[in-house]
Design an enzyme around this catalytic site. Structure first.
Site, short mmCIF file in Angstrom:
data_model
loop_
_atom_site.label_atom_id
_atom_site.label_comp_id
_atom_site.label_asym_id
_atom_site.label_seq_id
_atom_site.Cartn_x
_atom_site.Cartn_y
_atom_site.Cartn_z
N CYS A 35 -1.17 0.38 10.68
CA CYS A 35 -1.47 1.81 10.79
C CYS A 35 -2.10 2.18 12.12
CB CYS A 35 -2.35 2.26 9.63
SG CYS A 35 -3.95 1.44 9.55
N THR A 37 -4.50 -0.79 -2.72
CA THR A 37 -4.34 -1.44 -1.42
C THR A 37 -2.86 -1.65 -1.09
OG1 THR A 37 -4.56 -3.64 -2.42
CG2 THR A 37 -6.57 -2.59 -1.62
N ASP A 53 -7.16 6.11 3.87
CA ASP A 53 -6.58 5.80 5.18
C ASP A 53 -5.08 6.05 5.03
OD1 ASP A 53 -5.45 4.71 7.44
OD2 ASP A 53 -6.11 2.66 7.04
N GLY A 85 -2.61 6.42 7.48
CA GLY A 85 -1.66 6.07 8.54
C GLY A 85 -1.93 6.78 9.84
N GLU A 123 4.65 8.55 11.64
CA GLU A 123 4.34 7.12 11.71
C GLU A 123 5.62 6.31 11.48
OE1 GLU A 123 0.88 4.26 9.98
OE2 GLU A 123 2.08 5.32 8.48
#
Length: 469
Positions: free
Chosen positions: A277, A145, A243, A245, A371
């Site tokens: 994100c 995480t 996940d 970004g 990003e």
């Protein structure tokens, strides 16, 4: 973490957790190393047997009790998030509320997601057969995480995993591990056998050693694309949920509710100091309203108060480290050197980076293509709906997008043509409800979060078929 381990980990320098705003030391946490992996796996294997044996009603009860405990300690958790991650106290309280909801949704899933009856007699030759499938645990799940949602993103991995009867090795970010460790303590207090979740704090070497361990059946990772790609190379035959970004576009049509669009886009761009994100990064504005939108957006941005995240009046706190704010500063500087025009911001004080707005950003600049993960947003006018869609879809990372319009037909057309895992209509890209499927298109992710969908990823079907002849 050491209290949860049956034996002391290998001696290593402690992980020092710093307050991003003032640099003070919050805590020191024992680091695990690759040498600890056999001990970690042994403990997780025992936890797997305990987790599988828990009946569904007990899993649900534990998760419901944990949610209630977090509720009673909500201010403690909010202050912890603010101290280690730099979120403003108001934003941290919202994260705590979402964590409570995530745990409650997970409790419901523990009781709901049992499987289905299979209509075997729907197929010729199977008239005398009947049966069903159940959803069974995968086994040991490695959950990695990030720092930006240090409580709720942990709940999004632990909740569905526990609901599904799995054991979890939890590796929170070394930058902000304290909320995660506190949540594990709450789950144990709520009745979860301690071995079901094994929290470990360590660096990339520990991560690599765990990722490549054969007996781990799934890796659930939230973080950057490069790390995700490295994990996929090391993992071998495992389930991957990632996940990785985004670079979210928001389209503002000329018929949009103007004030609503401005306010939502400001919030979407600068929530959590842009370390989000699904944060709004590229705002595409129909040309007839571009100039008034730009003026209003800059004015609203300039009204934001950046500073101490513990202050109730603060709107934007620090980035996670001074290095992160320097990276944002450099990213903007390169865009300006390439021809972008600065409208406001681009001022740094330690880890604080002022909310920054640019226009005319070249489409080959990193700030447009990648990003930013910073309080930085770009504005761009467009001529016609087709151009807006093309601009929205022009990048490789696509978690969420948004569109503001008063036309249902335009909203529906956009929702079918925008390449994103979620399209928010008359909302900025950063809206998320914890029960909905969450993930990206293209290189944005693998699999989906959202409690029900993560639960399905973290379990496997078992078919039982009875021949009545």
């Amino acid at each position: 973490m050491t209290a949860l381990m049956s034996k002391k980990l290998t001696e290593a320098a402690p992980c020092v957790v710093f307050n991003p705003f003032d640099g003070s030391i919050i805590a020191e946490v024992q680091l695990a190393t690759p040498a600890d992996v056999p001990q970690i796996m042994s403990r997780a294997g025992h936890g797997q047997a305990l987790a599988r044996a828990l009946p569904r009603h007990r899993r649900a009860q534990i998760l419901e009790t944990a949610a209630a405990l977090v509720q009673t300690r909500s201010e403690y958790f909010a202050k912890q998030i603010t101290a280690e991650a730099g979120k403003t106290i108001r934003q941290a309280r919202k994260e705590v509320t979402r964590c409570i909801n995530t745990l409650k949704l997970s409790a419901q899933e523990a009781k709901r997601g049992g499987g289905e009856v299979i209509p075997f007699d729907a197929y010729a030759g199977s008239e005398n057969r009947m049966g069903w499938f159940t959803r069974e645990p995968l086994g040991i799940i490695l959950a990695i995480t990030p720092f930006n949602d240090p409580l709720n993103l942990v709940a999004h991995k632990l909740g569905p995993a526990i609901a599904g009867g799995n054991a979890v090795i939890l590796k929170p970010s070394e930058l902000a591990p304290m909320s995660a460790l506190a949540l594990v303590d709450v789950l144990i207090e709520a009745g979860l056998p301690a071995e079901v979740v094994t929290p470990v704090v360590g660096g990339p070497d520990l991560g690599a050693a765990l990722v490549s361990t054969r007996s781990i059946r799934m890796i659930s990772f939230t973080g950057g694309f490069n790390t995700g790609e490295a994990i996929s190379r090391l993992a071998g035959l495992k389930k991957l949920a990632m996940d990785l970004g985004g670079n979210a576009p928001v389209i503002v049509m000329a018929d949009a509710a103007f004030d609503q669009a401005v306010e939502a886009c400001v919030s979407g761009a600068f929530w959590a100091a842009g370390q989000n994100c699904i944060g709004t990064q590229r705002i595409l504005i129909e040309r007839p309203i571009y100039e008034p939108f730009r003026a209003a957006f800059v004015a609203h941005t300039n009204a934001l108060r950046a500073g101490n995240p513990q202050d109730e009046a603060t709107d934007v706190g620090p980035m996670i480290t001074e290095a992160a704010s320097k990276r944002a500063e450099a990213l903007v500087a390169r865009a300006i050197d390439a021809g972008a025009r600065l409208l406001t911001g681009h001022k740094r004080d330690g880890a604080l980076y002022a909310p920054t707005v640019l226009e005319s950003v070249p489409h080959d600049a990193a700030l447009w293509c990648e990003e930013a993960f910073a309080p930085v947003v770009t504005l761009e006018p467009f001529d016609g709906f087709d151009q807006a869609i093309a601009l929205a879809n022009a990048v490789e990372f696509s978690l969420h997008a948004g569109i503001f319009t008063s036309s249902l037909a335009v909203a529906l057309e956009a929702s079918s043509r925008i390449e994103a895992g979620g399209v928010m209509v008359n909302d900025s890209s950063d809206y998320r409800f914890d029960a909905m499927p969450f993930g990206g298109f293209k290189y944005g992710s693998l699999g989906r979060e959202g409690v029900r969908f993560a639960y399905e990823d973290m379990t496997q079907p078992r078919v039982v078929c009875i021949n009545r002849q």
